[in-house]
Design a protein around this motif. Structure first.
Motif, PDB file in Angstrom:
ATOM      1  N   GLY A   1       0.812  -1.203   0.000  1.00  0.00           N
ATOM      2  CA  GLY A   1       0.000   0.000   0.000  1.00  0.00           C
ATOM      3  C   GLY A   1       0.842   1.248   0.000  1.00  0.00           C
ATOM      4  N   ARG A   2       0.163   2.383   0.069  1.00  0.00           N
ATOM      5  CA  ARG A   2       0.807   3.681  -0.019  1.00  0.00           C
ATOM      6  C   ARG A   2       0.681   4.459   1.287  1.00  0.00           C
ATOM      7  N   PHE A   3       1.520   5.471   1.370  1.00  0.00           N
ATOM      8  CA  PHE A   3       1.484   6.372   2.507  1.00  0.00           C
ATOM      9  C   PHE A   3       0.598   7.581   2.200  1.00  0.00           C
ATOM     10  N   HIS A   4       0.019   8.104   3.267  1.00  0.00           N
ATOM     11  CA  HIS A   4      -0.680   9.388   3.227  1.00  0.00           C
ATOM     12  C   HIS A   4       0.045  10.321   4.195  1.00  0.00           C
ATOM     13  N   PRO A   5      -0.004  11.609   3.964  1.00  0.00           N
ATOM     14  CA  PRO A   5       0.721  12.530   4.844  1.00  0.00           C
ATOM     15  C   PRO A   5      -0.041  12.865   6.123  1.00  0.00           C
ATOM     16  N   TYR A   6       0.683  13.583   6.977  1.00  0.00           N
ATOM     17  CA  TYR A   6       0.101  14.284   8.122  1.00  0.00           C
ATOM     18  C   TYR A   6      -0.514  13.377   9.177  1.00  0.00           C
ATOM     19  N   ALA A   7       0.308  12.823   9.999  1.00  0.00           N
ATOM     20  CA  ALA A   7      -0.160  12.097  11.181  1.00  0.00           C
ATOM     21  C   ALA A   7       0.977  12.046  12.180  1.00  0.00           C
ATOM     22  N   ASP A   8       0.670  12.289  13.434  1.00  0.00           N
ATOM     23  CA  ASP A   8       1.682  12.261  14.487  1.00  0.00           C
ATOM     24  C   ASP A   8       1.042  11.641  15.723  1.00  0.00           C
ATOM     25  N   PHE A   9       1.309  10.359  15.930  1.00  0.00           N
ATOM     26  CA  PHE A   9       0.691   9.617  17.026  1.00  0.00           C
ATOM     27  C   PHE A   9       1.757   9.126  17.995  1.00  0.00           C
TER      28      PHE A   9
END
Length: 391
Positions: free
Chosen positions: A236-244
Motif C-alpha cells: 500500500g501507499r502512505f498518506h501525509p500528516y499524522a503524528d501519534f
C-alpha cells in the motif's frame, strides 16, 4: 432543549466546521457519526494540555468551561500521563495516552472506509470514542478494540457499554491483535508503528485493509494504508500528516549523553555542506519522513547552546544500537559549511548525506509518492512511486 444540550449542539457544529475546514467536507456516514457520538462523553475527568512549557491539568469539576472547550477543540488532548501512575509534585510529566485531534480521526475513518456489516479491529482503544464512531457505522457487534492499558480499557469499556453496547473491548497487547474475532475486514491502529506485526497481517482477510500511523526513529509522521493479499503479504501507499504516540511495545527510550556518547570516545573531524536544519528541521516533515525510510535505524536529537565556543546548536545523530554517532555544529557566524564529529564503526553523517542527495535528486518527494510492501515473512520494503523502485 436545555441550555446544556444547546451548548453541546453548538460545540458539535463548530467542531464539524473545523474538521471540514481542515479536511474538506466530511462525507457521510462519518459526519452523522461525529454529530451523534459526542466526544466529551468519552473523555476522562482530568485532561492534560501543553502550555508551551509543561503539561497542565484541566479538571472537569474545577474548570468545567475550559474542560468542555478542550473536549470540542479540533486538537489532540492528553488523557493520561506517566502510564497512569500518580504524579507527585515536581515530578516530570510525560504523555502516555491521548485523544487524537478530531480532524485526523475523521480523515483516518474516511481512508479506512469501513462499511455496515464489516468486521473492524482497532488497535489502541484509548478513550473509546473512535470505536464508538465506527460502531455507529458498521454496527457495534462488528467492532473489537484492544487496549494495553487496563485502566484506559476499563474506562473505554464503561463508555462503550453505555453508548455503543455490543462493541467488544479486549485488554492486551494490540500488536498481537485479537485472534478470537478474526478475520477482520479492516484493522485500524491508533498508535504509530515502525513495523506492522505479522499477527495483524494474519488476522486480516485477503482483500482487507490495515491503516496505521507510521514512525521510524528519525521521524514520526504519515499514514500507511495496506491491502492484504492472498499469500499473506500486504502492499500500500502512505498518506501525509499524522503524528501519534508510538505503540508501547515499540517505544524508543534513548538519550545521547546517557546511552550513546562516552568520555573515552575519540571522534574524527570533517566538514559538510549539508545543513543540519535541512535534514532534521521542524519546518520540513516531508524531508524527515523520506530520510526516515532511507535511514531506518538512525535517530537524532538537537542540543541548543551546547557550551562549545562558537557553537549555537548541535545536531546529534545515532544508531538505535548506540554503537555509532555523529555531531554536526551550527556556528554563531553562520556560513554554509558545518563541522562534523563522528565516532563508531559507521560514518553516520555520510549515510545522511547520501540519503539527502537521493531525496533532492528525486525532486524532494512527499509522503504520497512512497509506499510499502510487506512480505508474508514480515520483511518490509519501502519504495518510491511503484514497487519496482525500492529504496
Amino acid at each position: 432543549m436545555t441550555t446544556t444540550e444547546a451548548e453541546e449542539l453548538a460545540a458539535v457544529r463548530t467542531l464539524l466546521t473545523a474538521i471540514a475546514d481542515e479536511n474538506g467536507e466530511l462525507p457521510e456516514p462519518w459526519a452523522s457519526a461525529i454529530a451523534t457520538v459526542r466526544r466529551h462523553e468519552f473523555l476522562p475527568r482530568v485532561l492534560w494540555q501543553w502550555d508551551g512549557d509543561r503539561y497542565v491539568r484541566i479538571d472537569a469539576e474545577e474548570q468545567p468551561t475550559q474542560w468542555r472547550a478542550t473536549a470540542y477543540a479540533n486538537t489532540s488532548v492528553v488523557t493520561q500521563v506517566n502510564d497512569g501512575k500518580p504524579v507527585e509534585d515536581g515530578e516530570k510529566v510525560f504523555p502516555s495516552s491521548s485523544a487524537s485531534a478530531p480532524a485526523i480521526v475523521a480523515r483516518m475513518l474516511g481512508i479506512l472506509n469501513a462499511r455496515r456489516g464489516e468486521r473492524v479491529l482497532e488497535v489502541g482503544a484509548g478513550t473509546g470514542w473512535n470505536a464508538a464512531l465506527m460502531a455507529h457505522v458498521v454496527g457495534p457487534q462488528n467492532v473489537t478494540t484492544v487496549e494495553v492499558d487496563a485502566e484506559a480499557a476499563g474506562q473505554a469499556a464503561v463508555s462503550l457499554e453505555r453508548l455503543a453496547p455490543g462493541a467488544r473491548v479486549v485488554v492486551g497487547d494490540g500488536l498481537l491483535g485479537a485472534p478470537a474475532g478474526a478475520p477482520y475486514d479492516r484493522i485500524v491502529v491508533t498508535c504509530s508503528l515502525n513495523h506492522v506485526p505479522e499477527a495483524l497481517l494474519e488476522q486480516t482477510r485477503p482483500g482487507g485493509t490495515i491503516l496505521t500511523p507510521w514512525s521510524r526513529p528519525w521521524c514520526n509522521y504519515g499514514l500507511l494504508h495496506l491491502t492484504v493479499r492472498d499469500d499473506g503479504s500486504a502492499q500500500g501507499r502512505f498518506h501525509p500528516y499524522a503524528d501519534f504516540m508510538p505503540a508501547r511495545g515499540q517505544r524508543l527510550d534513548l538519550r545521547i549523553f546517557r546511552d550513546v556518547v562516552a568520555d573515552h570516545h575519540q571522534p574524527t573531524e570533517s566538514r559538510t555542506s549539508v545543513a543540519p536544519d535541512a535534514v532534521a528541521g521542524d519546518e520540513d516533515f516531508a524531508a524527515q519522513f523520506a530520510l526516515a525510510l532511507c535511514l531506518p535505524d538512525l535517530w537524532f536529537a538537537w542540543h541548543e547552546n551546547p557550551a562549545v565556543e562558537g557553537v549555537v546548536r548541535r545536531l546529534w545523530v545515532a544508531t538505535v544500537d548506540t554503537t555509532s554517532w555523529a555531531a554536526i555544529d551550527e556556528m554563531e557566524d553562520g556560513g554554509d559549511m558545518f563541522t562534523v564529529w563522528q565516532h563508531g564503526p559507521r560514518r553516520l553523517w555520510g549515510e545522511v548525506e547520501a540519503a539527502w542527495a537521493w531525496y533532492t535528486a528525486h525532486g524532494r518527494p512527499g509522503p504520497g509518492r512512497f509506499g510499502m510492501t510487506i512480505d508474508a515473512d514480515g520483511t518490509h520494503q519501502p519504495w518510491l512511486d511503484s514497487p519496482g523502485t525500492p529504496l
